[in-house]
Design a protein around this motif. Structure first.
Motif, PDB file in Angstrom:
ATOM      1  N   CYS A   1       0.834  -1.205   0.000  1.00  0.00           N
ATOM      2  CA  CYS A   1       0.000   0.000   0.000  1.00  0.00           C
ATOM      3  C   CYS A   1       0.868   1.254   0.000  1.00  0.00           C
ATOM      4  O   CYS A   1       0.622   2.190  -0.775  1.00  0.00           O
ATOM      5  N   LEU A   2       1.903   1.284   0.841  1.00  0.00           N
ATOM      6  CA  LEU A   2       2.792   2.438   0.875  1.00  0.00           C
ATOM      7  C   LEU A   2       3.571   2.571  -0.429  1.00  0.00           C
ATOM      8  O   LEU A   2       3.874   3.684  -0.877  1.00  0.00           O
TER       9      LEU A   2
ATOM     10  N   THR B   1      -1.907   9.673   7.419  1.00  0.00           N
ATOM     11  CA  THR B   1      -1.625   9.446   8.828  1.00  0.00           C
ATOM     12  C   THR B   1      -1.229   7.984   8.995  1.00  0.00           C
ATOM     13  O   THR B   1      -1.830   7.093   8.391  1.00  0.00           O
ATOM     14  N   LEU B   2      -0.219   7.751   9.791  1.00  0.00           N
ATOM     15  CA  LEU B   2       0.227   6.396  10.106  1.00  0.00           C
ATOM     16  C   LEU B   2       0.385   6.287  11.610  1.00  0.00           C
ATOM     17  O   LEU B   2       0.943   7.189  12.253  1.00  0.00           O
ATOM     18  N   HIS B   3      -0.085   5.193  12.159  1.00  0.00           N
ATOM     19  CA  HIS B   3      -0.013   5.039  13.605  1.00  0.00           C
ATOM     20  C   HIS B   3       1.430   4.863  14.050  1.00  0.00           C
ATOM     21  O   HIS B   3       1.917   5.561  14.933  1.00  0.00           O
ATOM     22  N   GLN B   4       2.148   3.938  13.424  1.00  0.00           N
ATOM     23  CA  GLN B   4       3.539   3.688  13.789  1.00  0.00           C
ATOM     24  C   GLN B   4       4.205   2.896  12.668  1.00  0.00           C
ATOM     25  O   GLN B   4       4.223   1.669  12.693  1.00  0.00           O
ATOM     26  N   PRO B   5       4.781   3.556  11.683  1.00  0.00           N
ATOM     27  CA  PRO B   5       5.394   2.832  10.564  1.00  0.00           C
ATOM     28  C   PRO B   5       6.591   2.014  11.018  1.00  0.00           C
ATOM     29  O   PRO B   5       7.379   2.455  11.863  1.00  0.00           O
ATOM     30  N   SER B   6       6.719   0.829  10.440  1.00  0.00           N
ATOM     31  CA  SER B   6       7.859  -0.027  10.770  1.00  0.00           C
ATOM     32  C   SER B   6       9.102   0.467  10.039  1.00  0.00           C
ATOM     33  O   SER B   6       9.033   1.297   9.135  1.00  0.00           O
TER      34      SER B   6
ATOM     35  N   HIS C   1       9.209   0.310   6.303  1.00  0.00           N
ATOM     36  CA  HIS C   1       8.333   1.232   5.574  1.00  0.00           C
ATOM     37  C   HIS C   1       8.979   2.602   5.353  1.00  0.00           C
ATOM     38  O   HIS C   1       8.484   3.392   4.550  1.00  0.00           O
ATOM     39  N   LEU C   2      10.055   2.894   6.075  1.00  0.00           N
ATOM     40  CA  LEU C   2      10.607   4.240   6.048  1.00  0.00           C
ATOM     41  C   LEU C   2      11.178   4.611   4.682  1.00  0.00           C
ATOM     42  O   LEU C   2      11.201   5.783   4.313  1.00  0.00           O
TER      43      LEU C   2
ATOM     44  N   SER D   1      18.105   1.694  -7.928  1.00  0.00           N
ATOM     45  CA  SER D   1      17.003   1.164  -8.737  1.00  0.00           C
ATOM     46  C   SER D   1      16.780  -0.308  -8.523  1.00  0.00           C
ATOM     47  O   SER D   1      15.711  -0.814  -8.790  1.00  0.00           O
ATOM     48  N   GLY D   2      17.755  -1.020  -8.007  1.00  0.00           N
ATOM     49  CA  GLY D   2      17.570  -2.447  -7.799  1.00  0.00           C
ATOM     50  C   GLY D   2      16.899  -2.783  -6.496  1.00  0.00           C
ATOM     51  O   GLY D   2      16.613  -3.939  -6.221  1.00  0.00           O
ATOM     52  N   SER D   3      16.659  -1.792  -5.632  1.00  0.00           N
ATOM     53  CA  SER D   3      16.066  -2.060  -4.325  1.00  0.00           C
ATOM     54  C   SER D   3      14.630  -2.505  -4.472  1.00  0.00           C
ATOM     55  O   SER D   3      13.877  -2.042  -5.303  1.00  0.00           O
ATOM     56  N   ASN D   4      14.226  -3.415  -3.587  1.00  0.00           N
ATOM     57  CA  ASN D   4      12.851  -3.922  -3.624  1.00  0.00           C
ATOM     58  C   ASN D   4      11.858  -2.869  -3.176  1.00  0.00           C
ATOM     59  O   ASN D   4      10.666  -2.990  -3.417  1.00  0.00           O
ATOM     60  N   ASP D   5      12.364  -1.831  -2.478  1.00  0.00           N
ATOM     61  CA  ASP D   5      11.464  -0.804  -1.985  1.00  0.00           C
ATOM     62  C   ASP D   5      11.192   0.279  -3.008  1.00  0.00           C
ATOM     63  O   ASP D   5      10.407   1.181  -2.787  1.00  0.00           O
ATOM     64  N   THR D   6      11.877   0.224  -4.130  1.00  0.00           N
ATOM     65  CA  THR D   6      11.686   1.242  -5.147  1.00  0.00           C
ATOM     66  C   THR D   6      10.490   0.912  -6.017  1.00  0.00           C
ATOM     67  O   THR D   6      10.377  -0.184  -6.527  1.00  0.00           O
ATOM     68  N   PRO D   7       9.556   1.837  -6.201  1.00  0.00           N
ATOM     69  CA  PRO D   7       8.444   1.580  -7.107  1.00  0.00           C
ATOM     70  C   PRO D   7       8.960   1.282  -8.505  1.00  0.00           C
ATOM     71  O   PRO D   7       9.804   1.986  -9.030  1.00  0.00           O
ATOM     72  N   GLN D   8       8.467   0.226  -9.083  1.00  0.00           N
ATOM     73  CA  GLN D   8       8.944  -0.194 -10.400  1.00  0.00           C
ATOM     74  C   GLN D   8       8.285   0.555 -11.537  1.00  0.00           C
ATOM     75  O   GLN D   8       8.656   0.421 -12.680  1.00  0.00           O
TER      76      GLN D   8
END
Length: 639
Positions: free
Chosen positions: A229-230, A246-251, A254-255, A335-342
């Protein structure tokens, strides 16, 4: 110079290079309205609410206290903080959902926010994913697109249409971007939590608003779904939008998907900046984040007082949000990071312009047509409820027909027939009332969300809601009336049956309207308990249990305003009035062979059917009028 981004083609199902156009940045007559790459900021923003139940002695509670901040386009800003810090209050103010009790300024690109224009440029996706459960994903998107894009369609964009005139190319594009194309024929009510969240976003993405607000978008999702979702929010921001949630407490995982953190504590700002600068910020005032500890968790622990009271120190160091030095952009993730939107979801499919003068995307007539078609589909899909209503009315009428078989022409059973007619009014009244008490409260959150986000006017919705279910209700009454009328041997004269059926139908429409009114104000649980109390007292003053002349004089006025009295009187007039001839008698003596004598002794007036019906009809219109204004108040009420 245009960027090139990867998006999926809805026609070929493979990636293509499409230009991310920024033509809306060109200067022209409507450049201010069309410039969609905008920042939102606020200064000295305060918010207070009234407390206490005594209207003459109510105090105030300060929820936000002179906070400042700036949220830039192309970034995901997460408003965080402990419970009760004011996260949702700030989000509601920025969206325009809350206006009362607010002081300070909200600015768009440094200029005062134009509420009317901003309402067209923004959408607010609330925590609970209130969707139409009986519509498929494709249908939900199609209806949203038709309502939102109706006026802004040009002939060259009409690639292909469906039955209600929606541009399915753009629907497919959004579904593709949100990875929902494989669920296009799935009912929204059967989607998983993550898929429902995606559909909620996709519905508002139809008209590509440059400002998107999300209240707890990861609530109720597992870690993987929350990360997805993020990631979607990050893709939306990459297209040029201003994304605020708003996020209660991002892990910690997620940062990397968050560009800007805005932390609140006790209604004040304790940090504003990038996640990467959080540890240096804390270190600069003597707070060292433990190794391998989530820095956001550590900040919230400080803000909540779990490690001692340090809020004042944090607020002072960040100047309650005025300090901007910790907002340096994060380094670009490889660009190879899994956290990067493809892929990047572009801000616009074409030159969208929010400077149009109309409040809604299409005319009231189109809104009515689309909403009516949507309701027809819902009623057709909810065949169990529809069939149950029709079957229940027939079975109850059949049972009564067996119990009261052939009594309508016999003077020896006139009082029994009177009881049958009274029960008919009572049964139809409560079944129509309960049908709305159970179903309408579930509709209210959907109406509030869709209306606030500018899908349609309340007038179009109210008219549609008033007539969409009426045919089913009238058909139910018709089935009941024919069965009871024939089996109980009421006088087989067409005009008497029409009078009988018309009175019963109008009474059920009246009590349905009462059910909608109660459903707007109360949830299902309280509505089922308190709803019948709106009609039940009038049963006492109907003239069946107690005649007006036998009641204490100070209660006589209640009989004159009881709709049940007029309904019962109208039904009895239809059956026994209008010079009905002498009744047959199956016994040696029948006291009520003369229909006029029966009406006289029961305290019912003969020949006043038109007066009785006029009262019921006027009350129905009055309740509908009141319901509309209560609906408008409830949907526009600021929290």
């Amino acid at each position: 110079m245009s960027k090139v981004t990867k998006v999926l083609s809805p026609n070929k199902g493979k990636q293509q290079d499409l230009p991310l156009k920024r033509t809306v940045q060109k200067r022209g007559p409507t450049s201010d309205a069309a410039n969609r790459f905008s920042d939102i900021s606020f200064s000295d923003l305060s918010y207070s609410v009234k407390t206490g139940l005594n209207p003459l002695n109510r105090g105030t509670k300060q929820l936000l206290n002179s906070i400042n901040g700036e949220f830039k386009n192309g970034q995901v800003t997460a408003i965080i903080g402990p419970s009760g810090a004011g996260k949702t209050s700030l989000l509601n103010i920025l969206t325009g959902f809350t206006t009362e009790g607010v002081d300070g300024k909200v600015l768009i690109d440094g200029k005062d926010k134009n509420d009317t224009l901003f309402a067209k440029q923004s959408c607010y996706i609330m925590q609970d994913n209130h969707l139409q459960p009986l519509l498929t994903v494709q249908e939900s998107m199609t209806f949203a697109a038709t309502l939102k894009l109706g006026r802004r369609s040009s002939p060259k964009r009409k690639i292909r249409k469906n039955s209600i005139g929606c541009e399915t190319f753009f629907v497919d594009s959004v579904l593709d971007s949100m990875n929902l194309i494989s669920h296009r024929h799935t009912l929204a009510g059967t989607l998983s939590g993550g898929e429902r969240k995606k559909l909620s976003i996709a519905l508002e993405l139809i008209n590509n608003p440059p400002f998107m607000f999300f209240d707890e978008p990861t609530s109720g999702l597992d870690s993987t779904s929350a990360k997805q979702c993020l990631s979607i929010l990050k893709q939306l921001a990459s297209g040029g939008r201003t994304i605020i949630c708003t996020l209660h407490q991002p892990s910690a995982s997620h940062l990397n998907l968050i560009d800007n953190l805005y932390c609140l504590a006790n209604g004040e700002c304790v940090y504003q900046g990038s996640p990467g600068n959080l540890i240096p910020f804390l270190s600069s005032i003597g707070f060292e984040c433990p190794t391998y500890h989530n820095p956001v968790d550590f900040l919230i622990e400080l803000a909540s007082g779990a490690l001692g009271y340090h809020v004042d120190a944090l607020v002072k160091h960040i100047s309650n949000g005025k300090n901007q030095e910790w907002k340096k952009d994060k380094e670009t993730i490889p660009s190879g990071s899994n956290d990067t939107p493809q892929s990047v979801i572009p801000l616009e499919f074409d030159n969208a312009d929010f400077s149009y003068q109309h409040t809604y995307g299409c005319s009231v007539l189109t809104q009515f047509r689309v909403l009516l078609w949507r309701d027809i589909i819902k009623i057709y899909r909810d065949s169990f409820l529809t069939n149950t209503r029709l079957t229940l009315h027939f079975l109850v009428a059949l049972l009564l027909g067996i119990f009261y078989y052939g009594i309508g022409q016999d003077a020896a059973h006139t009082l029994d027939n009177f009881s049958l007619l009274f029960f008919s009014v009572l049964f139809l009244m409560f079944t129509s009332l309960q049908s709305k008490l159970i179903t309408f409260p579930e509709e209210m959150p959907i109406v509030s969300r869709e209306h606030f986000n500018g899908w349609y006017s309340l007038e179009a919705y109210f008219i549609t809601n008033s007539i969409s279910d009426a045919p089913i209700q009238i058909l139910s009454v018709l089935i009941y009336s024919i069965t009871v009328f024939v089996m109980s041997s009421q006088p087989l004269e067409l005009y008497r049956f029409l009078l009988f059926f018309t009175m019963l139908s109008t009474v059920t429409l009246l009590t349905q309207a009462v059910g909608v009114l109660v459903g707007i104000l109360l949830d299902v649980k309280n509505g089922v308990i308190f709803g019948p109390l709106t009609c039940l007292p009038w049963v006492i003053f109907s003239g069946f249990f107690l005649r007006a002349k036998d009641a204490p004089s100070y209660f006589s006025w209640l009989f004159e305003i009881s709709f049940m009295k007029y309904a019962l009187e109208g039904v009895m007039s239809a059956i026994y009035g209008y010079n009905r001839p002498v009744l047959d008698c199956s016994e040696m003596y029948c006291h009520f062979r003369m229909p006029k004598k029966l009406l006289h002794d029961l305290g019912l007036k003969d020949g006043h059917y038109l007066r009785d019906y006029s009262f019921i009809l006027a009350l129905f219109l009055g309740v509908k009028f009141a319901t509309y204004f209560v609906l408008r108040f409830q949907t526009s009420r600021k929290l």
